[in-house]
Design an enzyme around this catalytic site. Structure first.
Site, PDB file in Angstrom:
ATOM      1  N   GLY A  91      43.341  98.333 112.206  1.00 52.05           N
ATOM      2  CA  GLY A  91      44.161  97.658 111.672  1.00 52.05           C
ATOM      3  C   GLY A  91      45.151  96.666 112.728  1.00 52.05           C
TER       4      GLY A  91
ATOM      5  N   ASN B 227      32.647  94.807 109.323  1.00 50.96           N
ATOM      6  CA  ASN B 227      32.791  93.703 108.813  1.00 50.96           C
ATOM      7  C   ASN B 227      32.907  92.646 110.139  1.00 50.96           C
ATOM      8  OD1 ASN B 227      32.318  93.049 105.931  1.00 50.96           O
ATOM      9  ND2 ASN B 227      33.648  94.934 105.848  1.00 50.96           N
TER      10      ASN B 227
ATOM     11  N   HIS C 266      42.783 103.953 117.038  1.00 52.99           N
ATOM     12  CA  HIS C 266      43.103 103.023 117.756  1.00 52.99           C
ATOM     13  C   HIS C 266      44.508 103.306 118.482  1.00 52.99           C
ATOM     14  CE1 HIS C 266      39.833 100.746 115.866  1.00 52.99           C
ATOM     15  NE2 HIS C 266      40.044  99.588 116.728  1.00 52.99           N
TER      16      HIS C 266
ATOM     17  N   GLU D 204      46.805  99.904 121.883  1.00 54.10           N
ATOM     18  CA  GLU D 204      45.955  98.632 121.784  1.00 54.10           C
ATOM     19  C   GLU D 204      46.719  97.386 122.286  1.00 54.10           C
ATOM     20  OE1 GLU D 204      44.131  97.897 118.275  1.00 54.10           O
ATOM     21  OE2 GLU D 204      42.892  96.209 118.868  1.00 54.10           O
TER      22      GLU D 204
ATOM     23  N   HIS E 134      33.366  98.064 114.116  1.00 48.74           N
ATOM     24  CA  HIS E 134      33.903  97.474 112.811  1.00 48.74           C
ATOM     25  C   HIS E 134      32.730  96.963 112.053  1.00 48.74           C
ATOM     26  CE1 HIS E 134      37.903  98.764 113.700  1.00 48.74           C
ATOM     27  NE2 HIS E 134      37.717  98.266 114.884  1.00 48.74           N
TER      28      HIS E 134
ATOM     29  N   ASP F 110      33.176  96.563 119.514  1.00 47.89           N
ATOM     30  CA  ASP F 110      34.187  96.507 118.644  1.00 47.89           C
ATOM     31  C   ASP F 110      34.197  95.524 117.252  1.00 47.89           C
ATOM     32  OD1 ASP F 110      36.883  96.902 117.698  1.00 47.89           O
ATOM     33  OD2 ASP F 110      37.937  95.476 119.020  1.00 47.89           O
ATOM     34  N   ASP F 111      33.710  94.365 117.692  1.00 49.14           N
ATOM     35  CA  ASP F 111      33.374  93.335 116.554  1.00 49.14           C
ATOM     36  C   ASP F 111      32.292  92.330 117.229  1.00 49.14           C
ATOM     37  OD1 ASP F 111      35.713  93.823 114.590  1.00 49.14           O
ATOM     38  OD2 ASP F 111      36.699  93.547 116.160  1.00 49.14           O
TER      39      ASP F 111
ATOM     40  N   SER G 163      34.405 101.187 108.841  1.00 50.88           N
ATOM     41  CA  SER G 163      34.714 100.136 107.797  1.00 50.88           C
ATOM     42  C   SER G 163      35.770 100.708 106.947  1.00 50.88           C
ATOM     43  CB  SER G 163      33.464  99.806 106.921  1.00 50.88           C
ATOM     44  OG  SER G 163      33.826  98.580 106.241  1.00 50.88           O
TER      45      SER G 163
ATOM     46  N   ASP H 193      43.217 101.545 107.285  1.00 55.28           N
ATOM     47  CA  ASP H 193      44.040 100.231 107.609  1.00 55.28           C
ATOM     48  C   ASP H 193      45.451 100.618 107.872  1.00 55.28           C
ATOM     49  OD1 ASP H 193      45.276  97.982 108.001  1.00 55.28           O
ATOM     50  OD2 ASP H 193      43.557  96.767 107.216  1.00 55.28           O
TER      51      ASP H 193
HETATM   52  C1  ZJS Z   1      41.923  90.472 118.765  1.00 51.06           C
HETATM   53  C2  ZJS Z   1      41.225  91.304 117.913  1.00 51.06           C
HETATM   54  C3  ZJS Z   1      40.288  90.791 116.775  1.00 51.06           C
HETATM   55  C4  ZJS Z   1      40.793  92.694 118.334  1.00 51.06           C
HETATM   56  C5  ZJS Z   1      40.043  93.792 117.858  1.00 51.06           C
HETATM   57  N1  ZJS Z   1      40.711  94.799 117.812  1.00 51.06           N
HETATM   58  C6  ZJS Z   1      40.872  95.526 116.567  1.00 51.06           C
HETATM   59  N2  ZJS Z   1      41.985  96.378 116.367  1.00 51.06           N
HETATM   60  C7  ZJS Z   1      42.556  96.955 115.264  1.00 51.06           C
HETATM   61  N3  ZJS Z   1      41.424  96.680 114.058  1.00 51.06           N
HETATM   62  C8  ZJS Z   1      40.572  96.014 114.268  1.00 51.06           C
HETATM   63  C9  ZJS Z   1      40.368  95.480 115.419  1.00 51.06           C
HETATM   64  N4  ZJS Z   1      38.979  94.830 115.144  1.00 51.06           N
HETATM   65  C10 ZJS Z   1      38.607  95.137 113.923  1.00 51.06           C
HETATM   66  N5  ZJS Z   1      39.588  95.647 113.272  1.00 51.06           N
HETATM   67  C11 ZJS Z   1      39.849  96.229 111.770  1.00 51.06           C
HETATM   68  O1  ZJS Z   1      38.581  96.335 111.216  1.00 51.06           O
HETATM   69  C12 ZJS Z   1      38.669  95.346 110.052  1.00 51.06           C
HETATM   70  C13 ZJS Z   1      37.196  94.640 109.931  1.00 51.06           C
HETATM   71  O2  ZJS Z   1      36.177  95.770 109.419  1.00 51.06           O
HETATM   72  P1  ZJS Z   1      36.065  96.259 108.100  1.00 51.06           P
HETATM   73  O3  ZJS Z   1      36.538  95.144 107.121  1.00 51.06           O
HETATM   74  O4  ZJS Z   1      37.104  97.550 108.115  1.00 51.06           O
HETATM   75  O5  ZJS Z   1      34.517  96.709 108.056  1.00 51.06           O
HETATM   76  C14 ZJS Z   1      39.700  94.431 110.355  1.00 51.06           C
HETATM   77  O6  ZJS Z   1      40.266  93.976 109.125  1.00 51.06           O
HETATM   78  C15 ZJS Z   1      40.849  95.595 111.057  1.00 51.06           C
HETATM   79  O7  ZJS Z   1      41.408  96.160 110.167  1.00 51.06           O
HETATM   80 ZN    ZN Z   2      38.354  98.411 117.218  1.00 47.52          ZN
END
Ligand code: ZJS
Ligand code: ZN
Length: 351
Positions: A178, A22, A205, A208, A20, A290-291, A103, A145
């Site tokens: 999301g 951000n 996803h 999860e 992702h 993931d992040d 994103s 999302d």
């Molecule tokens: C506990 C945790 C953070 C788990 C990570 N697992 C995730 N599960 C679902 N959506 C996600 C996850 N990590 C990020 N995202 C999505 O990605 C977004 C951030 O990246 P972007 O703004 O789309 O560029 C978040 O607002 C969310 O919508």
């Molecule tokens: Zn993810």
């Protein structure tokens, strides 16, 4: 950590399919952006989760958004271009040779940024990195999302469809993400069906969190081209053999993110991660971050973690990174180029 092993994983050519945008921003980038606008007094404490710390998804998503909001004027600042180029450079420096960034398009009323403009900004960043000659092929997945419901999902698919036709192959598909505890997949099905019909590849996803059997079953019928996490698919954790069979029958690759799941508390420990279940079945599984910014990790660390947790050799991890090429959304010609790259690099890593 063993220095020699660390070097091996850093140099290992890798494919990142679940990142992702951000959530991938590093603390270094945030510090640099804040440094450029000191008058804004932007807070960023707790944006990254350090070793041993845990957070919920809600926590993380909210904090990640807030870091770009000026506390005095509540204005959202668009750092998308800088953020995307930095993230791509960091993946390239970690020997990631192919990256699919995802994103959620956002609009900012006060800066005039539209969702279309947001995607164009990310595409410009990808193009710049390409022009600079970075050794990484980057593609983009437009994210839906799930919290935003049917209408927005439909609009997002329409946008993705436009870019699929006009981005020179850079936009390859769609992501569904999301907060998994909010919204329902059934309402999003028409949008996802439309995406499928227009040739957008789909990574969803799925499972999860626990108790999503019905939704997962429904969405698996599409079927998606890849699954993000799939933590609760198998019967031992409350999933079902029926779900597993659907995944196996359609040979749907899984994107597995060890640190994210453990720090996000959906998996109790590394040794209990579902990587083991799917790896033992010989099912296509791709290790992802993931992040990486939020979870203070990178793809090399994730590979090393999987190897040390499950006792896998360098040769086995090489094979995993190579097999990830089969799961990318870019066309066959790109797969061939990547396979050649792996062949060329192999002697350096196993001398
Ligand atoms: C506990 C945790 C953070 C788990 C990570 N697992 C995730 N599960 C679902 N959506 C996600 C996850 N990590 C990020 N995202 C999505 O990605 C977004 C951030 O990246 P972007 O703004 O789309 O560029 C978040 O607002 C969310 O919508
Ligand atoms: Zn993810």
């Amino acid at each position: 950590m063993d220095g020699e092993a660390e070097l091996f994983y850093r140099q290992l050519p890798k494919v990142e399919l679940h990142a992702h945008l951000n959530g991938s921003v590093s603390v270094r980038t945030i510090d640099r952006l804040i440094g450029r606008k000191p008058h804004l007094n932007i807070q960023h404490s707790m944006t990254a989760i350090g070793k041993g710390q845990r957070r919920t998804l809600d926590d993380v998503a909210l904090k990640k958004e807030k870091q770009f909001i000026c506390p005095e004027c509540q204005q959202m600042f668009s750092f998308s271009f800088q953020v995307a180029t930095d993230v791509i450079r960091e993946f390239a420096a970690d020997s990631v040779k192919y990256l699919e960034l995802r994103s959620t398009p956002r609009e900012e009323k006060n800066t005039g940024l539209t969702k279309k403009g947001y995607i164009e900004t990310v595409i410009r960043a990808i193009q710049l990195c390409k022009d600079e000659g970075l050794d990484i092929d980057v593609r983009f997945l437009v994210a839906i999302d799930r919290r935003n419901g049917t209408q927005v999902a439909m609009e997002t698919v329409a946008l993705a469809e436009q870019f699929l036709l006009s981005s020179d192959g850079l936009v390859v598909g769609l992501d569904l993400s999301g907060d998994p505890t909010v919204g329902n997949g059934k309402a999003l099905l028409p949008a996802l069906e439309r995406a499928k019909n227009c040739g957008l590849k789909m990574s969803l996803h799925l499972s999860e969190v626990q108790s999503q059997l019905e939704e997962t079953d429904l969405l698996l019928n599409l079927p998606p081209n890849r699954i993000g996490h799939g933590t609760f698919l198998h019967p031992e954790v409350g999933g079902s053999q029926n779900l597993v069979d659907k995944v196996l029958k359609n040979s749907i690759p899984l994107e597995l993110c060890l640190t994210s799941n453990v720090k996000g508390q959906t998996v109790p420990s590394y040794s209990q991660h579902h990587f083991k279940y799917w790896y033992q079945l010989g099912h296509p599984s791709v290790i992802c971050t993931d992040d990486k910014g939020v979870f203070s990790t990178d793809l090399s660390q994730e590979y090393q973690l999987a190897a040390s947790t499950f006792g896998l050799s360098h040769a086995a991890m090489w094979k995993l990174s190579q097999q990830a090429i089969d799961c990318i959304f870019a066309p066959e010609t790109v797969k061939q180029q990547l396979r050649q790259k792996w062949t060329d690099l192999q002697p350096q890593l196993f001398q």
